[in-house]
Structure formats: C-alpha cells, structure tokens
Motif scaffolding. Sequence first.
Motif, short mmCIF file in Angstrom:
data_model
loop_
_atom_site.label_atom_id
_atom_site.label_comp_id
_atom_site.label_asym_id
_atom_site.label_seq_id
_atom_site.Cartn_x
_atom_site.Cartn_y
_atom_site.Cartn_z
N GLN A 167 2.94 20.97 27.89
CA GLN A 167 2.43 21.31 26.56
C GLN A 167 2.85 20.26 25.51
OE1 GLN A 167 3.34 23.98 28.82
NE2 GLN A 167 1.11 23.90 28.98
N PHE A 179 10.68 25.50 35.27
CA PHE A 179 11.27 26.27 34.18
C PHE A 179 10.87 25.57 32.89
CE2 PHE A 179 15.01 28.49 32.06
CZ PHE A 179 14.51 29.75 32.26
N ILE A 209 -5.13 24.27 34.86
CA ILE A 209 -4.34 23.11 34.41
C ILE A 209 -4.68 21.88 35.28
CG2 ILE A 209 -2.00 22.21 34.07
CD1 ILE A 209 -2.44 24.52 32.19
N ASP A 266 -6.61 24.80 39.79
CA ASP A 266 -6.53 25.85 38.77
C ASP A 266 -6.85 25.24 37.40
OD1 ASP A 266 -4.18 24.69 37.69
OD2 ASP A 266 -2.92 25.81 39.09
N TYR A 319 3.06 30.79 28.31
CA TYR A 319 4.10 30.30 29.23
C TYR A 319 5.47 30.82 28.81
CZ TYR A 319 1.15 27.22 32.03
OH TYR A 319 0.19 26.75 32.90
N ASP A 377 11.12 27.31 40.88
CA ASP A 377 9.97 26.42 40.99
C ASP A 377 9.39 26.35 39.58
OD1 ASP A 377 7.50 25.29 41.49
OD2 ASP A 377 7.01 26.61 43.17
N SER A 416 8.92 22.18 32.29
CA SER A 416 7.46 22.09 32.49
C SER A 416 6.73 22.19 31.16
CB SER A 416 6.97 23.22 33.40
OG SER A 416 7.29 22.99 34.74
N ARG A 437 8.00 33.41 30.80
CA ARG A 437 9.38 32.95 31.09
C ARG A 437 10.41 33.92 30.53
NH1 ARG A 437 9.07 27.80 29.11
NH2 ARG A 437 7.97 27.44 31.05
N ARG A 486 0.61 34.73 34.44
CA ARG A 486 0.28 33.55 35.26
C ARG A 486 -1.23 33.52 35.59
NH1 ARG A 486 2.81 30.06 39.12
NH2 ARG A 486 1.27 29.35 40.59
N ASP A 539 7.98 29.92 38.02
CA ASP A 539 7.68 30.09 36.60
C ASP A 539 6.40 29.34 36.31
OD1 ASP A 539 7.75 30.40 33.84
OD2 ASP A 539 9.33 28.89 33.53
N ASP A 599 1.71 18.54 39.49
CA ASP A 599 1.12 19.35 40.55
C ASP A 599 0.88 18.51 41.80
OD1 ASP A 599 0.36 22.08 39.23
OD2 ASP A 599 -0.10 20.53 37.76
P1 TMP Z 1 2.59 25.88 39.73
O1 TMP Z 1 1.22 25.80 40.29
O2 TMP Z 1 3.42 24.68 39.98
O3 TMP Z 1 3.29 27.17 40.01
O4 TMP Z 1 2.46 25.85 38.11
C1 TMP Z 1 1.43 26.41 37.47
C2 TMP Z 1 0.76 25.44 36.53
O5 TMP Z 1 1.22 25.69 35.19
C3 TMP Z 1 1.00 23.96 36.79
O6 TMP Z 1 -0.24 23.29 36.62
C4 TMP Z 1 1.93 23.54 35.69
C5 TMP Z 1 1.60 24.49 34.56
N1 TMP Z 1 2.71 24.79 33.64
C6 TMP Z 1 2.60 24.42 32.31
O7 TMP Z 1 1.61 23.82 31.89
N2 TMP Z 1 3.62 24.76 31.46
C7 TMP Z 1 4.73 25.46 31.87
O8 TMP Z 1 5.62 25.75 31.07
C8 TMP Z 1 4.81 25.84 33.28
C9 TMP Z 1 6.00 26.59 33.76
C10 TMP Z 1 3.78 25.48 34.11
#
Ligand code: TMP
Length: 209
Positions: A106, A98, A154, A152, A71, A96, A101, A75, A51, A40, A13
Amino acid sequence: MAHGRFVSFEGIDGCGKSTHAAHLAEVCGKIGVEVVLVRDPGSTRLSEKIRALLLDPENFEMARECELLLYEAARAQLAAEVIRPALLRGAWVIADRFFDSTTAYQGGGRRIDASFIQKANELGSLGVVPDLTFILDLPVEEAARRRAEEADRIELEGNAFAEKVRKAYLALAEAEGTRMCVIDASGSMDDTFAQVAEVIGTRFGGKRS
Ligand code: TMP
C-alpha cells in the motif's frame, strides 16, 4: 510483553514464502516448540472474510484507502485473537506476511503516504512487532513464473506493480536493520530454506521461549 518468538515471512507474490513459513513451522514443531502458523490477511473467522473481500477480482473498484484499512482490520483481529495470546503463552508465531506487506504494497505499490501507513500499521498490529522478518527476494518475472494459481485482485496489478513492491521491501530492509533479513530466493526451495534455517539458528539458537 511477549515471551514467545515472532517470525514473519515477506516478499512479492510467488516468492515461496508460504512454503517456507509452513516448512519452518513443521521443523519447529518436531523439536517440541509450540508453533502457531498464521497468514495475514486471514487465520481468524473475521480475517478470512476480510481476506476474501480484499482478493476477489470482482472488487476492482476498491479505493486504495479502503484496501489499506481492510488489511489493517484483518490484522487487528488476527493480532488480538491469535498472535498476542500465543506470544504471551510462550509459543512461536510464524506469519505468512504481517505489517511490512502493507508498507510494501500500500506504501510502495499504491503510493499511500508513509506517515499514514506507519500509523495504520501501529493500530492494525496492536503494537506487536516481529522479532525477525525474512524478505524472500527474487526477480519479478521469476516470481510470476512460479505462481501456480489464478491471479487474485492484487496479483492482477501485474509486473510493474510487483517491481514497485519489491523495491519497497528492499528499501525497508535497508532502513530497518537487524529485524529484517533479505534471503536470495531465486535458487531451489532447499537452498532458500537452508539460508532461513541458518539465520534462525544464529538468532535464536538454543532458546525455545
Ligand atoms: P498472500 O496471497 O501472500 O496470502 O497475500 C495476499 C495478497 O495481499 C498479496 O497479493 C499481498 C497482498 N497484501 C497487501 O497488499 N497488503 C498487506 O498488508 C498484506 C498482508 C497483503
């Protein structure tokens, strides 16, 4: 199966991948390529709802297995509703994030067993694999400095968690070989995008479908 091109952007991030994904989509659009830009998790009605569940700091009690499956659920809907049809009609899909991540966050971050992650990713992506994946790499402290919005769920995990995720991305790039391209994102936005554009030109130069 696919006739289009599928390019994904990955990284911790604050690495700037959303900006670069959007910029690449704009550049491709200008040269007449049909581009579908997705994030995603997200980019469908259902995936955006999932999300919101995933990122809401109020959902602090979420078990890591629940997180993984949410997640993948987001997806699967994105792949079925948007990505697969777009690739079949010859469009470029720019994503952005897939499934890499999931391997990084995880797997590397939450420490869920790699064999579960791999199976879950296969299911959640409907077997769709990016042709090219950029990992925008930069130190965790610098990424944290660049993040503008409120954290957020995460992001609230902090720098030690982000460090594990970064390491997992770099290990993944070693293991995956040519699909992945690690980009040094510690410089300016222009420097970083120049590296992205050069790789795109080398990999796909001249081909629009
Ligand atoms: P973003 O803010 O980059 O759109 O992503 C949302 C958050 O979700 C970011 O902290 C990364 C996390 N994430 C996962 O933990 N696992 C995943 O498979 C994906 C796609 C995002």
